[in-house]
Design a protein around this motif. Structure first.
Motif, short mmCIF file in Angstrom:
data_model
loop_
_atom_site.label_atom_id
_atom_site.label_comp_id
_atom_site.label_asym_id
_atom_site.label_seq_id
_atom_site.Cartn_x
_atom_site.Cartn_y
_atom_site.Cartn_z
N LYS A 302 0.82 -1.21 0.00
CA LYS A 302 0.00 0.00 0.00
C LYS A 302 0.86 1.26 0.00
O LYS A 302 0.44 2.31 -0.50
CB LYS A 302 -0.93 0.01 1.21
CG LYS A 302 -2.05 -1.02 1.16
CD LYS A 302 -3.03 -0.71 0.04
CE LYS A 302 -4.19 -1.68 0.04
NZ LYS A 302 -5.09 -1.47 -1.12
N SER A 307 -3.58 3.42 -2.48
CA SER A 307 -4.93 3.27 -3.01
C SER A 307 -5.58 2.02 -2.44
O SER A 307 -4.89 1.06 -2.07
CB SER A 307 -4.88 3.16 -4.54
OG SER A 307 -6.15 2.84 -5.08
N TYR A 308 -6.90 2.03 -2.38
CA TYR A 308 -7.65 0.84 -2.00
C TYR A 308 -7.50 -0.26 -3.05
O TYR A 308 -7.60 -1.44 -2.75
CB TYR A 308 -9.13 1.21 -1.85
CG TYR A 308 -10.00 0.10 -1.32
CD1 TYR A 308 -10.20 -0.07 0.04
CD2 TYR A 308 -10.65 -0.77 -2.20
CE1 TYR A 308 -11.01 -1.08 0.52
CE2 TYR A 308 -11.45 -1.79 -1.73
CZ TYR A 308 -11.63 -1.94 -0.36
OH TYR A 308 -12.42 -2.95 0.11
N GLY A 335 -10.35 1.81 -5.95
CA GLY A 335 -10.43 2.85 -4.93
C GLY A 335 -10.39 4.24 -5.53
O GLY A 335 -9.83 4.46 -6.61
N SER A 337 -9.96 7.37 -3.31
CA SER A 337 -9.22 8.38 -2.57
C SER A 337 -8.85 7.79 -1.20
O SER A 337 -9.02 6.59 -0.96
CB SER A 337 -10.07 9.64 -2.41
OG SER A 337 -9.33 10.69 -1.82
N TYR A 338 -8.34 8.66 -0.31
CA TYR A 338 -8.02 8.26 1.06
C TYR A 338 -8.05 9.49 1.95
O TYR A 338 -8.08 10.63 1.46
CB TYR A 338 -6.66 7.57 1.14
CG TYR A 338 -5.51 8.35 0.55
CD1 TYR A 338 -4.88 9.36 1.27
CD2 TYR A 338 -5.04 8.07 -0.73
CE1 TYR A 338 -3.82 10.07 0.73
CE2 TYR A 338 -3.98 8.77 -1.28
CZ TYR A 338 -3.37 9.78 -0.54
OH TYR A 338 -2.33 10.49 -1.08
N LEU A 352 -3.36 6.57 7.12
CA LEU A 352 -4.41 6.74 6.10
C LEU A 352 -5.45 5.63 6.14
O LEU A 352 -5.16 4.49 6.51
CB LEU A 352 -3.77 6.76 4.71
CG LEU A 352 -2.68 7.80 4.46
CD1 LEU A 352 -2.10 7.62 3.07
CD2 LEU A 352 -3.20 9.21 4.67
N THR A 353 -6.66 5.98 5.72
CA THR A 353 -7.71 5.00 5.43
C THR A 353 -8.06 5.13 3.96
O THR A 353 -8.37 6.23 3.48
CB THR A 353 -8.96 5.23 6.29
OG1 THR A 353 -8.65 4.97 7.66
CG2 THR A 353 -10.09 4.31 5.85
N PHE A 354 -7.99 4.02 3.25
CA PHE A 354 -8.23 4.02 1.80
C PHE A 354 -9.71 3.73 1.54
O PHE A 354 -10.29 2.81 2.12
CB PHE A 354 -7.33 2.98 1.13
CG PHE A 354 -5.87 3.26 1.34
CD1 PHE A 354 -5.22 4.20 0.58
CD2 PHE A 354 -5.17 2.59 2.33
CE1 PHE A 354 -3.87 4.48 0.80
CE2 PHE A 354 -3.82 2.84 2.55
CZ PHE A 354 -3.17 3.80 1.78
#
Length: 375
Positions: A302, A307-308, A335, A337-338, A352-354
Motif C-alpha cells: 500500500k 490506493s484501496y 479505490g 481516494s483516502y 491513512l484509510t483508503f
C-alpha cells in the motif's frame, strides 16, 4: 399380444373420423354450416404469436437514473476534482487543484453506447499553477496503448442495472480498459462547508481537512448534489510504466535491454517503488496476446500504490526488452481516494484509510467548492 402406440392411435382416430363423416355423425354433433370461402378465410387468419406482443418500454434502473441525472440535459455535467495538495499548512508552488467534467449526448438506454469527451482541466484555485497531465499506458493486444489524461474519451453502455465505462486509447476507437459502476447514491449538499457529509469530506480530505484551503463558512448553492458509487474493474488490466527515464508515449522505458523475461526474473529485478527485488519464484509466468508476462503472487504494498485498489507487480517481454507495470485483476474494486484517519501513526500507510468508493459532483456542488477556495 397387440401393442398400442401413438402411431396406432392416430390411425384409429383417422378411421373413426372417416366413419363419422360418412355415417352422418351423432345427435350431439354440430353440423359445419360454413361455406368453403369462410373456411378458407379462417385458414388464412394466423393465430396470435409472441411476436404480436408489444415490446416493453425500456426503463432506467436506479443506478442508471442517478448516473444520467448529472450528465444528460438539463444536467450540466458530472464533475471530478483532482489535487496534489498538502494536508496541513500552506501550499507550495508545485501543488495543483483542478477539475474536469463529462456530459452525455444521449441516453444509452434507448440509443446504444454513447461516446463522450472529458473536458479540459479547470484550475479551481486562485493561486496554484495549472496541472501537467500524464497519460495512462496499458499493455493490450500485444502492444502498449496510450490513454490520454487530457481529453479522455469514454464509451458508456448499460449492462443489467449497472453502467459500463470503456476508456478509449488515443485513436478514440480501441478500448484500453473498462469498469462497471454500481451501488449509486445521490446525496444533497446543504448548509456550509463545515456541515459537509463525512464520506464527501473524507474523499476530498486535503480540501476539507486543511483550514488553509477551504472557507468552512462558505455555503453550498441551491441544488448542490453528489453521487457516490462503486467502481469495479472489468477484465484483467495490465498497466505499463517506466522502469527508468520518464516517458509519455507508448515507448515506455525498459528495465532490461536485449534480454529475456526468464533471464531477468531468474537474476532478480528490483522495484524501487515497491521496495522489493522480485525473483522468478515470487510469481508466475503467463502468455497474454502473445506476450510473456510475469505476475507477482503477492499484491504491491500500500505504501507504493496509496490506493484501496489491489495491484500486482508485473514484468513483461516485448521486442527483445523487459518492461514493468502492474496488473489490476478482473473484479477488483477500484479505490477513489483516502483520508488521514490516524495522524499520530508512525508510517504513512497507518495514518491513512483508503476508500472503496468514488464520487462525482453536479455543477452546483462544483461551483460551491470553487467559490469556497481560499488559495
Amino acid at each position: 399380444m397387440t401393442s398400442f402406440n401413438r402411431q396406432s392411435a392416430c390411425v384409429l382416430a383417422a378411421v373413426a373420423a372417416l366413419l363419422t363423416a360418412c355415417g352422418g355423425g351423432s345427435a350431439d354433433s354440430s353440423p359445419d354450416t360454413k361455406g368453403l370461402s369462410a373456411r378458407a378465410a379462417d385458414a388464412q387468419t394466423p393465430a396470435s404469436s409472441p411476436a404480436d406482443t408489444p415490446t416493453p418500454t425500456p426503463t432506467l434502473s436506479a443506478n442508471q437514473a442517478a448516473f444520467e441525472e448529472f450528465l444528460l440535459s438539463p444536467g450540466s455535467g458530472s464533475y471530478l476534482l483532482h489535487w496534489t495538495l498538502s494536508y496541513t499548512g500552506l501550499q507550495s508552488s508545485l501543488v495543483t487543484a483542478y477539475s474536469d467534467f463529462t456530459t452525455l449526448p444521449l441516453s444509452p438506454l434507448t440509443n446504444g453506447p454513447q461516446t463522450s469527451a472529458q473536458s479540459e482541466p479547470f484550475n479551481i484555485s486562485k493561486t496554484l499553477r495549472n496541472p501537467t497531465l500524464l497519460p495512462t499506458r496499458v499493455l493490450k493486444g500485444g502492444k502498449i496503448l496510450v490513454v490520454p489524461s487530457n481529453g479522455l474519451m469514454n464509451r458508456t453502455s448499460y449492462v443489467g442495472n449497472d453502467v459500463q465505462i470503456d476508456a478509449l486509447a488515443e485513436d478514440k476507437t480501441t478500448v484500453a480498459y473498462s469498469a462497471i459502476r454500481s451501488n449509486y447514491e445521490t446525496v444533497s449538499l446543504t448548509g456550509t462547508m463545515a456541515t459537509t457529509p463525512a464520506d464527501f469530506a473524507r474523499f476530498h480530505d486535503p480540501l476539507f481537512g486543511n483550514s488553509k484551503v477551504l472557507d468552512a463558512t462558505a455555503p453550498y448553492a441551491a441544488g448542490a448534489k453528489y453521487i457516490k458509487f462503486t467502481k469495479t474493474n472489468l477484465g484483467d488490466r495490465y498497466n505499463a510504466g517506466d522502469c527508468q527515464a520518464a516517458t509519455t508515449t507508448a515507448n515506455v522505458s525498459p528495465c532490461r535491454i536485449g534480454t529475456t523475461l526468464l533471464a531477468t526474473m531468474t537474476s532478480g529485478q528490483r522495484s524501487n517503488s515497491d521496495g522489493v527485488t522480485y525473483y522468478l519464484a515470487d510469481g508466475t509466468v503467463r502468455t497474454v496476446d502473445g506476450v510473456q508476462i510475469w505476475v507477482a503472487n503477492a499484491p504491491r504494498p500500500k505504501s507504493a500504490t496509496l490506493s484501496y485498489t489491489e495491484e500486482f507487480r508485473i514484468y513483461f517481454e516485448l521486442g527483445g526488452n523487459v518492461y514493468t507495470g502492474s496488473l489490476i485483476k478482473d473484479g477488483t474494486v477500484l479505490g477513489g481516494s483516502y483520508y488521514v484517519s490516524n495522524p499520530s501513526a508512525t508510517t504513512l500507510v497507518d495514518r491513512l484509510t483508503f476508500l472503496p468508493y468514488d464520487i462525482r459532483l453536479n455543477k452546483a456542488a462544483h461551483d460551491s467548492i470553487v467559490s469556497a477556495m481560499k488559495i
